[in-house]
Design an enzyme around this catalytic site. Sequence first.
Site, PDB file in Angstrom:
ATOM      1  N   SER A  69       0.884  -1.168   0.112  1.00 15.89           N
ATOM      2  CA  SER A  69       0.017   0.180  -0.033  1.00 15.89           C
ATOM      3  C   SER A  69       0.913   1.269  -0.013  1.00 15.89           C
ATOM      4  CB  SER A  69      -0.928   0.067   1.424  1.00 15.89           C
ATOM      5  OG  SER A  69      -0.075   0.359   2.241  1.00 15.89           O
ATOM      6  N   ASP A  70       0.405   2.358  -0.314  1.00 19.80           N
ATOM      7  CA  ASP A  70       1.021   3.673  -0.056  1.00 19.80           C
ATOM      8  C   ASP A  70       0.848   3.837   1.410  1.00 19.80           C
ATOM      9  OD1 ASP A  70       2.662   5.933  -0.166  1.00 19.80           O
ATOM     10  OD2 ASP A  70       1.461   6.711  -1.954  1.00 19.80           O
ATOM     11  N   CYS A  71       1.520   4.746   1.991  1.00 18.71           N
ATOM     12  CA  CYS A  71       1.525   4.973   3.549  1.00 18.71           C
ATOM     13  C   CYS A  71       0.322   5.832   4.099  1.00 18.71           C
ATOM     14  CB  CYS A  71       2.717   5.518   4.065  1.00 18.71           C
ATOM     15  SG  CYS A  71       4.237   4.457   3.305  1.00 18.71           S
TER      16      CYS A  71
END
Length: 762
Positions: free
Chosen positions: A285-287
Amino acid sequence: MASYTGLALLALSLPLSWAQQYPDCQNGPLSNNSVCDTGLSARERAQALVDALTLEEKLNLTHNNSPGVKRLGLPAYNWWGEALHGVAAAPGVQFSSSGNWSYATSFPQPISIASSFDDELFYAIGTVISTEARAFNNGKRSGLDYWTPNINPFRDPRWGRGQETPGEDTYLVKRYIDNMVTSLQGGRNPTSYKVIATCKHYTAYDLEGWQGNTRYGFDAIVSPQDLSEYYMQPFQQCARDTKVASIMCSYNAINGVPACANSYTIQSVLRGHWNWTADENYITSDCTSIQNMFTDHHAFDTRQQTVAAALNAGVDVDCGYYNPTFLPSAYSQGLFQESTLDKSLLRLYSGLAKAGYFDPPDSPWRSVTWDNVSTPEAEDLALKVAEEGIILLKNDGTLPLIPPEDRNLTLLLAGGWINATEQLQGNYAGPARTLVSPWMALQNVSNLNLVVVKWYENPMLRAIDTQADAILYIDATNEGADEGKDRNTIRWDAMQVDAVEMLATLGRPLIVAHMGEQVDDSALLNNPNVSSLLWAGYPGMLGGQALINIVTGKTAPAGRMPVTQYPADYVHQVPMTDMNLRPDPQTGNPGRTYKWFDNATVEFGFGLHYTNLSTAIGTPSNTSFDIQSLVSACNFTTYSHVDQCPFYPSGSTSSSLSVNVTNSGTTASDFVALAFIAGEYGPTPRPLKSLVAYQRLFDIKPGSSQTASLNLTLGSLSRYDEKGNQILYPGNYRVLIDVPTQNTWEFVLTGSEYVMDEWPQV
Ligand SMILES: *[C@@H]1O[C@H](CO)[C@@H](O)[C@H](O)[C@H]1NC(C)=O
Ligand SMILES: *[C@@H]1O[C@H](CO)[C@@H](O)[C@H](O)[C@H]1NC(C)=O
Ligand SMILES: *[C@@H]1O[C@H](CO)[C@@H](O)[C@H](O)[C@H]1NC(C)=O
Ligand SMILES: *[C@@H]1O[C@H](CO)[C@@H](O)[C@H](O)[C@H]1NC(C)=O
Ligand SMILES: *[C@@H]1O[C@H](CO)[C@@H](O)[C@H](O)[C@H]1NC(C)=O
Ligand SMILES: *[C@@H]1O[C@H](CO)[C@@H](O)[C@H](O)[C@H]1NC(C)=O
Ligand SMILES: *[C@@H]1O[C@H](CO)[C@@H](O)[C@H](O)[C@H]1NC(C)=O
Ligand SMILES: *[C@@H]1O[C@H](CO)[C@@H](O)[C@H](O)[C@H]1NC(C)=O
Ligand SMILES: *[C@@H]1O[C@H](CO)[C@@H](O)[C@H](O)[C@H]1NC(C)=O
Ligand SMILES: *[C@@H]1O[C@H](CO)[C@@H](O)[C@H](O)[C@H]1NC(C)=O
Ligand SMILES: *[C@@H]1O[C@H](CO)[C@@H](O)[C@H](O)[C@H]1NC(C)=O
Ligand SMILES: *[C@@H]1O[C@H](CO)[C@@H](O)[C@H](O)[C@H]1NC(C)=O
């Protein structure tokens, strides 16, 4: 992903136990596990590890800051490394505050790297970065996973992260990816990874924060045509062709479905259509992007449904805390199967196994040390990249400014970036051994008197005073845009314009070095008293040296625009939220990128030289080609996909399109040969032209010629229909050489339409 300068500082004060450690495969508890058996495949080894885990342990291993499993001797591991243009600070990359491990080679930003149009340079940079990354790993200061490169095409000039990308054109972006990712990973189809590269952000991500729209909750509405032809092309290169190990899903939604729970983009396209199914191919995922699906997209009723949706869609690790916190209860609620979790862990640990994480200390890359970081050779490369990326936009002959031998030249220096150091690096930069500003580099130019004017002083008063031979104004404007924040304007600040206009009245040669972001330079281009204009972007640790080498003629400029420079009014013509590339009379969208917008201030591909360079096409004998014959001549043993098959304009099987470049001036220079395709074929509206090939030629001596071999493919000839299908169409074609066009070669394709790639529909 969030910028982690602050967190990196925090990390410095953490105890060394935080450090990234290799598992002990010799004596530790893991030594009896088959994961340590180098005779097995990466997948078999990862499977052995997963088989040894309890459900609770598995649930613990699904976020970036993995605690490991003490019982088994699996150490903590942080999956989040950064290395956009050099090893950089991140939760998974720890720099020391001084001495060993306190810096790494800091190359120019990708936007400036891309301006070189030099494939071999892209590859060489990836080789240095991955070597330094392995050194940091051996120093227990980083993992083996690096969440780089950022390859979303630079669609809108307001985008706060455009500087991180190789520009707006998918062909250039794809060449960048193929070279950069391949060298980061240690070669084509490597048996073991040098480092694990990650293409981000999947997909249609290029809005940070603009007029109340945030990346965390933005729903990008994208037509199948634009998705297939533009937004997805870089990822096709990563997944299908270059075989990147890992991919990051983005914050935004695509047509109503958040990217990290999007079964269409992840399952149908990425894993299905592009067959991105190697054992180790993981998605991060992105953060906080999993959390954002709940808090910003409101896509699910509960947090448990949110984490389960990401896992079930095929997102294997959460950069954030949602997975470890809510996956256990999601499991008890029956929202996902343990086998799905196993599949994710299998991918994650297959990658680490393939990167040698469970191998003995004599395995490849384990011998690189701090001595291999920021070596003189690596720093020379950083300088060369910076020089190759600088673009000459205007010149009345003032440049190069070569100091005379018999007297001192007085140079008046003005502007906010004359002594810029960190600013030259741009974002996602690691600390550098040294940072050389333009002012510092000028100290070593002989026969030069420098007069520095502070930006807040009246430059006119000082200049009249000093009778300068020439003026060098160095500045940037950014309006605070960066990650999380887009620009509202793409013009110079009023005070900067005022300063340049005052300097321009002095009757002295005036050179402007435009640094940082591209903004509308038309006032400078149109002002006859501005003698010369350079764009140097973010040229990295030795960027000031590179700029001065170009200004003083030690190096000749040959960079080309990796983006369109738009007129300032463009921001009022189309909202950032409008993802459409094609012009639309209904909405007033004037079109995006050089393919669709025809009123650029400076065109994509433009760049001047210190000499006269003219091009000539070695005109092929054929001017008519039958589509079905072209396709049936393709050797599918060599080429897996028909768009990769060569188009042989001369009808032979060996020749490409040759472009002869002649230097009729007096200065040796590099030259980037560019080939575009235009023409009347396929659906309307039609792109103005599309870049299909380029080659940088080096050091063409005065009075001599060199020949570029531009290799066209059947993909070069294709266009995309409204469903996103990639098709060869009969019609009239033109190959255009250079910007502005110097030569044209016309030909026709006959026969019937041929669908090269049937695009999956939602
Ligand atoms: C490995 O397994 C062998 C045989 O099962 C056992 O004798 C030995 O103690 C084990 N070693 C470790 C480090 O667990
Ligand atoms: C999960 O990780 C936490 C620390 O992050 C630790 O306290 C806990 O014991 C772990 N649970 C298992 C089953 O490993
Ligand atoms: C799909 O990828 C897998 C793993 O990389 C490979 O073994 C298989 O041959 C590929 N299939 C096709 C149809 O390309
Ligand atoms: C710094 O790195 C060099 C090269 O690897 C090494 O020889 C030296 O011992 C290191 N110094 C310290 C203080 O660790
Ligand atoms: C690392 O440095 C050593 C010593 O200078 C050198 O022999 C070796 O080739 C370097 N390794 C790489 C990968 O650059
Ligand atoms: C040029 O300037 C330098 C340093 O200011 C000075 O030492 C030198 O004498 C000057 N040369 C001439 C020819 O004026
Ligand atoms: C430029 O910066 C350096 C150190 O960062 C400083 O010593 C020098 O005085 C500065 N020069 C000017 C003209 O501000
Ligand atoms: C200028 O030259 C000196 C002496 O060669 C050198 O030590 C210094 O690093 C150079 N400065 C820059 C900015 O290159
Ligand atoms: C093109 O841009 C210029 C400003 O650079 C503007 O004055 C002009 O109206 C534009 N033309 C069209 C057709 O939009
Ligand atoms: C196709 O390419 C393969 C290997 O790349 C080669 O062995 C084969 O002879 C080629 N086939 C034709 C028809 O040229
Ligand atoms: C390239 O052009 C130059 C100048 O017209 C000519 O002398 C030379 O023969 C050409 N070279 C090739 C390979 O066509
Ligand atoms: C074109 O192909 C030829 C032959 O494979 C190769 O030598 C050349 O480097 C290629 N040109 C470019 C610009 O990649």
